[in-house]
Motif scaffolding. Structure first.
Motif, mmCIF file in Angstrom:
data_model
loop_
_atom_site.group_PDB
_atom_site.id
_atom_site.type_symbol
_atom_site.label_atom_id
_atom_site.label_comp_id
_atom_site.label_asym_id
_atom_site.label_seq_id
_atom_site.Cartn_x
_atom_site.Cartn_y
_atom_site.Cartn_z
ATOM 1 N N LYS A 8 0.855 -1.178 0.000
ATOM 2 C CA LYS A 8 0.000 0.000 0.000
ATOM 3 C C LYS A 8 0.897 1.237 0.000
ATOM 4 N N ALA A 9 0.467 2.285 -0.694
ATOM 5 C CA ALA A 9 1.220 3.530 -0.766
ATOM 6 C C ALA A 9 0.467 4.618 -0.011
ATOM 7 N N ILE A 10 1.188 5.369 0.830
ATOM 8 C CA ILE A 10 0.615 6.531 1.499
ATOM 9 C C ILE A 10 1.607 7.683 1.371
ATOM 10 N N TYR A 11 1.133 8.905 1.600
ATOM 11 C CA TYR A 11 1.981 10.083 1.492
ATOM 12 C C TYR A 11 1.959 10.843 2.816
ATOM 13 N N VAL A 12 3.142 11.304 3.228
ATOM 14 C CA VAL A 12 3.275 12.175 4.394
ATOM 15 C C VAL A 12 3.647 13.559 3.892
ATOM 16 N N ASN A 13 2.843 14.566 4.243
ATOM 17 C CA ASN A 13 3.046 15.927 3.759
ATOM 18 C C ASN A 13 3.670 16.803 4.836
ATOM 19 N N ASN A 14 4.608 17.651 4.434
ATOM 20 C CA ASN A 14 5.170 18.673 5.313
ATOM 21 C C ASN A 14 4.562 20.010 4.901
ATOM 22 N N VAL A 55 -2.064 -2.724 22.966
ATOM 23 C CA VAL A 55 -0.702 -3.230 23.117
ATOM 24 C C VAL A 55 -0.033 -3.215 21.747
ATOM 25 N N LEU A 56 1.116 -2.536 21.647
ATOM 26 C CA LEU A 56 1.879 -2.474 20.401
ATOM 27 C C LEU A 56 3.158 -3.284 20.560
ATOM 28 N N THR A 57 3.389 -4.218 19.620
ATOM 29 C CA THR A 57 4.526 -5.127 19.691
ATOM 30 C C THR A 57 5.330 -5.028 18.401
ATOM 31 N N GLU A 58 6.651 -4.961 18.524
ATOM 32 C CA GLU A 58 7.496 -4.917 17.334
ATOM 33 C C GLU A 58 7.261 -6.153 16.476
ATOM 34 N N THR A 59 7.285 -5.960 15.162
ATOM 35 C CA THR A 59 6.976 -7.047 14.243
ATOM 36 C C THR A 59 7.751 -6.884 12.941
ATOM 37 N N GLN A 60 7.975 -8.004 12.274
ATOM 38 C CA GLN A 60 8.511 -8.006 10.916
ATOM 39 C C GLN A 60 7.489 -8.549 9.919
ATOM 40 N N SER A 61 6.274 -8.803 10.405
ATOM 41 C CA SER A 61 5.232 -9.321 9.524
ATOM 42 C C SER A 61 4.760 -8.269 8.533
ATOM 43 N N LEU A 62 4.961 -7.003 8.885
ATOM 44 C CA LEU A 62 4.615 -5.877 8.025
ATOM 45 C C LEU A 62 5.753 -4.878 8.138
ATOM 46 N N VAL A 63 6.223 -4.353 7.007
ATOM 47 C CA VAL A 63 7.356 -3.426 7.029
ATOM 48 C C VAL A 63 6.994 -2.168 6.251
ATOM 49 N N VAL A 64 7.768 -1.107 6.487
ATOM 50 C CA VAL A 64 7.524 0.161 5.805
ATOM 51 C C VAL A 64 8.821 0.639 5.178
ATOM 52 N N SER A 65 8.726 1.233 4.002
ATOM 53 C CA SER A 65 9.894 1.736 3.283
ATOM 54 C C SER A 65 9.585 3.117 2.719
ATOM 55 N N PRO A 66 10.475 4.109 2.987
ATOM 56 C CA PRO A 66 11.669 4.015 3.827
ATOM 57 C C PRO A 66 11.324 4.157 5.308
ATOM 58 N N PRO A 67 12.145 3.570 6.207
ATOM 59 C CA PRO A 67 11.870 3.691 7.644
ATOM 60 C C PRO A 67 12.283 5.040 8.222
ATOM 61 N N MET A 68 13.124 5.771 7.514
ATOM 62 C CA MET A 68 13.547 7.118 7.910
ATOM 63 C C MET A 68 13.385 8.031 6.705
ATOM 64 N N LYS A 82 6.693 19.856 0.742
ATOM 65 C CA LYS A 82 6.836 18.645 -0.070
ATOM 66 C C LYS A 82 6.182 17.464 0.631
ATOM 67 N N GLN A 83 6.166 16.324 -0.065
ATOM 68 C CA GLN A 83 5.609 15.112 0.504
ATOM 69 C C GLN A 83 6.520 13.929 0.258
ATOM 70 N N GLN A 84 6.369 12.891 1.079
ATOM 71 C CA GLN A 84 7.168 11.681 0.978
ATOM 72 C C GLN A 84 6.256 10.486 0.769
ATOM 73 N N LEU A 85 6.583 9.687 -0.230
ATOM 74 C CA LEU A 85 5.860 8.448 -0.470
ATOM 75 C C LEU A 85 6.386 7.371 0.475
ATOM 76 N N LEU A 86 5.469 6.710 1.184
ATOM 77 C CA LEU A 86 5.802 5.564 2.021
ATOM 78 C C LEU A 86 5.095 4.335 1.469
ATOM 79 N N ARG A 87 5.802 3.214 1.471
ATOM 80 C CA ARG A 87 5.204 1.953 1.052
ATOM 81 C C ARG A 87 5.102 1.033 2.258
ATOM 82 N N VAL A 88 3.890 0.567 2.517
ATOM 83 C CA VAL A 88 3.652 -0.411 3.575
ATOM 84 C C VAL A 88 3.571 -1.772 2.890
ATOM 85 N N ILE A 89 4.469 -2.693 3.291
ATOM 86 C CA ILE A 89 4.686 -3.925 2.533
ATOM 87 C C ILE A 89 4.382 -5.136 3.395
#
Length: 208
Positions: free
Chosen positions: A12-18, A41-54, A61-68
């Motif tokens: 999935k693609a989302i955008y973060v705007n500044n 309760v929030l637990t660290e996981t690798q079942s779902l990842v996001v790119s880029p993490p930083m 401007k805006q940044q495209l994030l991919r949730v994978i």
């Protein structure tokens, strides 16, 4: 806003705007989201990842994030939270002695959410009048989350608005309680909207 993965989707693609006048840096993480003892309760996981993490986003401007989703999962609904934390930046025009608050944004992420509306027979609604403060408690015996908004308690013609807008979520096979504003409550039915459906639903509520 929710991020919903349908069957067969893996990104999935989302955008973060500044929208500010200064550049911002942010860290982006995904956590598995469960509910235990009426608490998220929030637990660290690798079942779902996001790119880029930083990311660093210039002003305006805006940044495209991919949730994978890296690997297929079972058919049951799964819940996660995408958390975007603003990081301290080198640019600060607020003054030497000013206090600047860093922002945090969270977005629910659901995988395998059914296309049909939740079956209200899967939910039990309780009004706990013995706790201090009094509480609204919802038990979800179903396989799909409930997103609860615009909550009204009714007893005959008497109505009390508990919440306008989003109140919160009850995850699949979980329970959640909310403390009510100070007062004395009674009711035989509860009316609300759910899962971004503008149609109101009215169901019985049990006094405890």
């Amino acid at each position: 806003m929710n991020i919903n993965f349908s069957a067969g989707e893996n990104v999935k693609a989302i955008y973060v705007n500044n929208t500010g006048t200064d550049p911002i840096s942010a860290q982006v993480r995904v956590y598995q989201w469960t509910q235990q003892n009426d608490t998220d309760v929030l637990t660290e996981t690798q079942s779902l990842v996001v790119s880029p993490p930083m990311t660093a986003i210039p002003p305006g401007k805006q940044q495209l994030l991919r949730v994978i989703l890296p690997a297929p999962v079972g058919p049951a609904e799964q819940s996660y939270k995408l958390v975007v934390d603003e990081l301290p930046g080198a640019t600060d025009n607020s003054g030497k002695h000013a206090v600047r608050f860093l922002l945090r944004y969270t977005l629910p992420v659901f995988i395998n959410t059914p296309q049909s509306a939740p079956d209200m027979s899967d939910f039990k609604f309780y009004l706990d009048t013995h706790s201090v403060p009094e509480k609204l408690r919802i038990v979800n015996n179903g396989a799909e989350h409930l997103k609860l908004s615009n909550v009204i308690l009714s007893s005959g013609e008497h109505q009390v608005t508990i919440n306008q807008g989003l109140m919160g979520y009850v995850l699949a096979h979980s329970a959640r309680s909310w403390s009510l504003p100070k007062g004395r409550y009674s009711g035989s039915t509860i009316t609300f909207t759910t899962n971004d459906d503008s149609t109101t639903k009215t169901v019985p509520i049990t006094l405890q």
